[in-house]
Design a protein around this motif. Structure first.
Motif, PDB file in Angstrom:
ATOM      1  N   GLY A  31       0.938  -1.072  -0.096  1.00 51.74           N
ATOM      2  CA  GLY A  31       0.209   0.131  -0.137  1.00 51.74           C
ATOM      3  C   GLY A  31       1.039   1.379  -0.191  1.00 51.74           C
ATOM      4  O   GLY A  31       0.666   2.113  -0.963  1.00 51.74           O
ATOM      5  N   PRO A  32       1.685   1.583   1.024  1.00 52.83           N
ATOM      6  CA  PRO A  32       2.651   2.638   1.128  1.00 52.83           C
ATOM      7  C   PRO A  32       3.672   2.646  -0.076  1.00 52.83           C
ATOM      8  O   PRO A  32       3.993   3.717  -0.373  1.00 52.83           O
ATOM      9  CB  PRO A  32       3.444   2.553   2.384  1.00 52.83           C
ATOM     10  N   THR A  33       3.952   1.435  -0.616  1.00 52.77           N
ATOM     11  CA  THR A  33       4.955   1.515  -1.788  1.00 52.77           C
ATOM     12  C   THR A  33       4.293   2.095  -2.824  1.00 52.77           C
ATOM     13  O   THR A  33       4.609   3.223  -3.702  1.00 52.77           O
ATOM     14  CB  THR A  33       5.257   0.186  -2.197  1.00 52.77           C
ATOM     15  N   MET A  34       2.795   2.000  -3.077  1.00 53.23           N
ATOM     16  CA  MET A  34       2.163   2.822  -4.048  1.00 53.23           C
ATOM     17  C   MET A  34       1.592   4.043  -3.613  1.00 53.23           C
ATOM     18  O   MET A  34       1.238   4.825  -4.398  1.00 53.23           O
ATOM     19  CB  MET A  34       0.934   1.767  -4.454  1.00 53.23           C
ATOM     20  N   GLY A  35       1.866   4.255  -2.518  1.00 57.56           N
ATOM     21  CA  GLY A  35       1.323   5.630  -1.986  1.00 57.56           C
ATOM     22  C   GLY A  35       2.413   6.671  -1.574  1.00 57.56           C
ATOM     23  O   GLY A  35       2.670   7.299  -2.956  1.00 57.56           O
ATOM     24  N   ILE A  36       2.999   6.697  -0.722  1.00 57.59           N
ATOM     25  CA  ILE A  36       3.788   7.901  -0.508  1.00 57.59           C
ATOM     26  C   ILE A  36       5.301   7.526  -0.864  1.00 57.59           C
ATOM     27  O   ILE A  36       5.983   8.506  -1.501  1.00 57.59           O
ATOM     28  CB  ILE A  36       3.853   8.410   0.919  1.00 57.59           C
ATOM     29  N   LYS A  37       5.827   6.341  -0.720  1.00 54.67           N
ATOM     30  CA  LYS A  37       7.251   6.124  -0.621  1.00 54.67           C
ATOM     31  C   LYS A  37       7.978   5.352  -1.679  1.00 54.67           C
ATOM     32  O   LYS A  37       9.152   5.295  -1.989  1.00 54.67           O
ATOM     33  CB  LYS A  37       7.543   5.368   0.635  1.00 54.67           C
ATOM     34  N   GLY A  38       7.113   4.617  -2.607  1.00 60.81           N
ATOM     35  CA  GLY A  38       7.844   4.035  -3.760  1.00 60.81           C
ATOM     36  C   GLY A  38       8.553   2.829  -3.293  1.00 60.81           C
ATOM     37  O   GLY A  38       9.270   2.402  -4.284  1.00 60.81           O
ATOM     38  N   GLY A  39       8.566   2.388  -2.026  1.00 63.41           N
ATOM     39  CA  GLY A  39       9.172   1.068  -1.984  1.00 63.41           C
ATOM     40  C   GLY A  39      10.358   1.488  -1.053  1.00 63.41           C
ATOM     41  O   GLY A  39      10.563   2.471  -0.452  1.00 63.41           O
ATOM     42  N   GLY A  40      11.068   0.478  -0.613  1.00 63.34           N
ATOM     43  CA  GLY A  40      12.245   0.496   0.109  1.00 63.34           C
ATOM     44  C   GLY A  40      12.490  -0.388   1.444  1.00 63.34           C
ATOM     45  O   GLY A  40      11.724  -0.373   2.252  1.00 63.34           O
ATOM     46  N   THR A  41      13.331  -1.314   1.061  1.00 66.34           N
ATOM     47  CA  THR A  41      14.018  -1.695   2.597  1.00 66.34           C
ATOM     48  C   THR A  41      15.551  -1.431   2.482  1.00 66.34           C
ATOM     49  O   THR A  41      16.153  -2.379   1.678  1.00 66.34           O
ATOM     50  CB  THR A  41      13.853  -3.478   2.386  1.00 66.34           C
ATOM     51  N   GLY A  42      15.961  -0.566   3.187  1.00 56.78           N
ATOM     52  CA  GLY A  42      17.253   0.226   3.006  1.00 56.78           C
ATOM     53  C   GLY A  42      17.130   0.898   1.561  1.00 56.78           C
ATOM     54  O   GLY A  42      16.108   1.213   1.127  1.00 56.78           O
ATOM     55  N   GLY A  43      18.238   1.573   1.446  1.00 50.56           N
ATOM     56  CA  GLY A  43      18.609   2.193   0.233  1.00 50.56           C
ATOM     57  C   GLY A  43      19.652   2.613  -0.165  1.00 50.56           C
ATOM     58  O   GLY A  43      20.598   2.311   0.758  1.00 50.56           O
TER      59      GLY A  43
END
Lengths: 597, 597
Positions: free
Chosen positions: B128-140
């Motif tokens: 949900g949030p990957t598609m919402g605010i953040k575009g994903g991420g486990t680390g970066g």
């Protein structure tokens, strides 16, 4: 008295729930299908892939015995000769199903037993019905795809990905409305609903967006009357099953119509800016799953669009790969020849460009007796005593349905073969009548005992099909792209269903005019009618005549690429029965599942 | 001026959406995280497993670079020495997140760079949030788990399986009511909702079961007011994350309370006969996922329970495996030490039996400046100019929050280490202040540049953590099982949050009495409060004093095994912003995803 599982009456009406192993009444109990599956030693999936000539880099393993096939295989195999393309369809089924999937799987095993290279391409079962009436199944007994527990649960997550993509679009539609609807999409003209892979009647009709209103962060809304369908009924599922490539999928998803403006202008997923994210969510799901049968022949399992309101066919990409990867590609279409096969010919093959070489029409003594009009079966109830008595007369009377289905095949220029899916309760005299009817119709016929005997039981059928496939194919579509939509419907109604004509409601006529006006007139049509009769009345057995097809309304699947006239009541979200299969599903002391069958 | 992504204000309040890469303001743009991931050559997952001493038969590959680890690994590794168990937690974050995940991943890479065997255990990101605010991420950046696109989309389908199991129970609850409620479950006392892994505010409150009523096959119903939470907030997710084995999961799922009878007696998933099917649906999902970092060190990715109303910790089983499979097992807990770490100590470790050897408290100059009370950041808005100016004074003032979080660690008998997650916009004088404060609190401190430099940037941190872990652990729970529920809440409020006491509403007091009466009094508590302050008021920065914790109501997660007092407004279904990340997510011309970061 032979009994079938007792369930409520709420489930038997949809393809997803009616699909069974086709042998509900045989002593080899359904429970044994899980047993047979779990006793099958899985071959490494790369080995199965190698039998298809697929290089190891094209198959990504997803758990033991399961792989996903890269779409690069389509290009990689382009120089290979085209396989014989065999469709497995059926007579009009009873609510118990007549064993198309077991026959398709058994036939592919039978081809191998008779020294031929073959693969089967089937749909992925839906989770809702697995937990509802049927406890699972892609094939059964000694003709099934394994590992069946993976297959019947999440497999590689394709159906879940469809759910996610579909509902992502819905969330973006509601967010679009929440933010003032820049496209002009009218809140009361949104037709796009939500989906979930569960049998849940409570979700059929809901009101969403309740609670605090307004534009702030805690506001919900917009308040809308909407609902959920089962994921198999999602247009995204139909679209995925018909896409030729990832790029084609992207384009089709963008064309999905979610509703209209106040002026009736279509608003698409592209307008909502959702089609890209949906494609990314489906990036893995578009790759067909490779599994194996209990006899270690290749099985491509991919997509599961509803058979009532969509094509009921497995994916185009699986057939594009399988069509160059073996010598006989056997695929199944949902329900009877008037339903799944007609869509296979006129929709799926139109998109894939593939031409079938033969079509197997599965018949059972049980269903033909029902088509005599003298017996009735109800899912979840014991079979009536009278049906178990020897009666070649009943079979001959009911065979009118078989004749009609064979003629549908012929009308598309394809050579039919009758497969008698034999039950232990059948009598030789009854099989003999089916063979006679087939001969009268000029079709080959073979009795198959694949459920009990695996590929060895389907050897005669394999020989008959191989012979039929050698006849020159004269495959043709029943209508051209250019024919007006109403003419396409009339063609299917009269030439396939045997109706005298079509009665359009004023709403349906208006729908057709609007779709034509909006540029959708070249699309094929996918008639949504009952699968329990050649007619639109589920109570009419045999080959009904003297009736007209009533079209209540016409809907659009612009992404999948068809319009679908609604003829009757289509339930797109099944319910659970009084004793759902899920109540009996559990783990045993070793942590292995039980209750799937 | 440095800007962060513009989004609406609707999302920043939940753990799932606030989690970012912790480097929103650095020149190495977030987009590069996908680039770094896609340029990383994945090592075969069996090779990564071998580094953990896991035999090949224990790892089932699920696509390239991803495997599922069989729980048999727990027994197989039982004779191996226990790894040093390192928790990564943080100061109270800004809505942008302070980089706990990048630090945990970077630290595990840093351990390897400094010659130590290490693995990281983190949560799976929510779709949900990957598609919402953040575009994903486990680390970066150069401290991330790969393949990031798999990780941020469906991975191996665990979250989807949780959705399916949760909603299967709901469907069975509604079917149970539809069929006359043999358990006596009262339709208006059903507390069990539905879940979906999507940001969809329209589903927060719905009315379900509309349409034709009655008992027949076309009837819907029962009509109920209900709603959806995001899947991360499902009790099934919390239960999965805390189960010690498949059998333990089966037992816990059976204990889930779905509502009560008219007399207030709890009705469980066992009563609904759903727990077995739910377990079967979660059979694959209970196996941790094995991936790798960009530097090819092992990463166990498993479960993603909400940090507000649940533990915000990755799974017990992943830590039971990882805890014997390496020398340093690094795991992350959601939000700050008062939130995720407190639950890690008092809930997760109580169930797992594992004892932490050190805890890393991630601090950023940015967040400490906010804790001075002189600056404010808003997700989706540019950082205020003033925050980018050199100001060791602001950092020192804000460091009260750091001191409080370090003391929370100490109070559990664990040795803390401060990790400064360095940003290119930081000044040395600011880092120096943090080091001074750490020294004043008797804690080791290291500056880490893992985002830009990978494991090499975390070498000092790795050394500091390894030293800290050598100190004898005096780990202790803050309260005993036997303490009354209200006392447990008071202990956490006063000793962890720094409150003067607890104010129970009459409803909360009644809830606590009822749970105690019903036999749930021995459960630990998981206080649901804001993560943006040590207090229950998200606007109070630093280390607030002179306040009392107001408990509005208390809910029960009998399956997961905790009660959760509600202190403030908890949003369990995020919405989409005005420009959701999904609008920018698409495939490129080669079919690769873009817009994930």
């Amino acid at each position: 008295m032979t009994t079938t599982r007792h369930t409520g009456s709420d489930e038997g009406r949809t393809e997803a729930s009616a699909r069974g192993n086709g042998q509900g009444a045989v002593p080899l109990s359904a429970q044994d299908s899980l047993g047979i599956s779990s006793r099958t030693e899985l071959r490494p999936i790369h080995q199965i892939g190698a039998e298809l000539g697929l290089d190891e880099d094209l198959i990504e393993p997803y758990g033991r015995g399961v792989g996903k096939v890269d779409l690069a295989a389509i290009d990689r195999l382009a120089d290979r000769p085209q396989a014989k393309y065999i469709l497995v369809t059926a007579i009009t089924p009873t609510p118990l199903g007549e064993g198309k999937t077991t026959t398709a799987v058994g036939l592919s095993q039978g081809m191998a037993r008779t020294g031929r290279r073959a693969a089967v391409a089937v749909r992925q079962p839906s989770l809702g019905p697995t937990m509802g009436i049927k406890g699972g199944g892609t094939g059964g007994g000694w003709s099934q795809v394994v590992p069946m527990e993976r297959l019947n649960l999440h497999l590689t997550g394709d159906i879940h990905a469809v759910t996610a993509a579909h509902n992502q679009l819905t969330a973006m539609v509601d967010n679009h409305l929440h933010r003032g609807s820049p496209s002009g999409l009218h809140p009361e003209r949104v037709t796009w609903r939500r989906v979930m892979d569960v049998n849940d009647r409570s979700l059929r009709q809901i009101v969403s967006g309740l609670g605090p209103a307004g534009g702030g962060p805690t506001a919900n809304g917009p308040v809308r009357q909407t609902g959920f369908d089962i994921t198999a009924a999602s247009e995204v599922m139909a679209t995925l099953s018909l896409a030729r490539s990832l790029e084609d999928l992207r384009a089709r998803l963008g064309r999905i119509v979610v509703g209209t403006t106040g002026d009736g202008e279509p608003v698409t997923a592209e307008d909502i800016k959702a089609a890209g994210a949906m494609t990314v969510l489906l990036k893995e799901a578009i790759r067909p799953n490779l599994l194996q049968t209990v006899e270690h022949t290749p099985a491509l399992v991919h997509c599961g669009p509803f058979g009532n309101i969509a094509t009921g066919n497995s994916s185009v990409v699986a057939d594009l790969i399988g069509g160059r990867a073996t010598d006989y590609l056997i695929t199944e279409a949902g329900f009877a020849a008037d339903m799944g096969a007609e869509r296979f010919f006129n929709i799926k093959c139109r998109i894939s460009g593939l031409a079938p070489d033969a079509a197997v029409v599965v018949a059972t003594v049980r269903a033909l007796k029902v088509h005599s009009g003298r017996h009735r079966v109800v899912a979840g109830r014991p079979l009536p005593e009278g049906m178990l008595r020897e009666s070649p007369e009943d079979v001959r009377t009911g065979a009118e349905n078989l004749r009609a289905q064979l003629r549908i095949i012929r009308r598309h220029g394809v050579t039919p073969v009758v497969a008698v899916n034999a039950f232990p309760t059948d009598f030789p005299s009854e099989h003999e009548v089916i063979a006679q009817v087939a001969a009268e119709e000029g079709a080959r016929c073979a009795v198959s005992t694949h459920f009990a005997d695996g590929g060895a039981g389907a050897a005669d059928l394999a020989d008959a099909v191989a012979e039929a496939a050698e006849e020159p194919s004269e495959f043709r579509f029943l209508y051209s792209d250019e024919a007006p939509l109403v003419e396409k419907i009339e063609t299917i109604a009269t030439q396939v269903y045997g109706a005298d004509g079509v009665d359009l409601s004023p709403a349906a006529a208006k729908d057709l005019a609007a779709y034509t006006e909006a540029g959708y007139g070249r699309l094929p049509v996918c008639v949504a009618k009952t699968h329990l009769s050649l007619s639109s009345d589920p109570k009419l057995v045999g080959a009904p005549s003297g009736w007209r097809l009533p079209v209540r309304e016409v809907r659009l699947s612009a992404g999948a690429g068809f319009v679908y006239p609604i003829c009757g009541t289509m339930q797109t979200m099944p319910g659970l029965g009084s004793s759902p299969a899920a109540e009996s599903i559990d783990i045993d002391d070793d942590g292995n599942p039980r209750g799937l069958f």
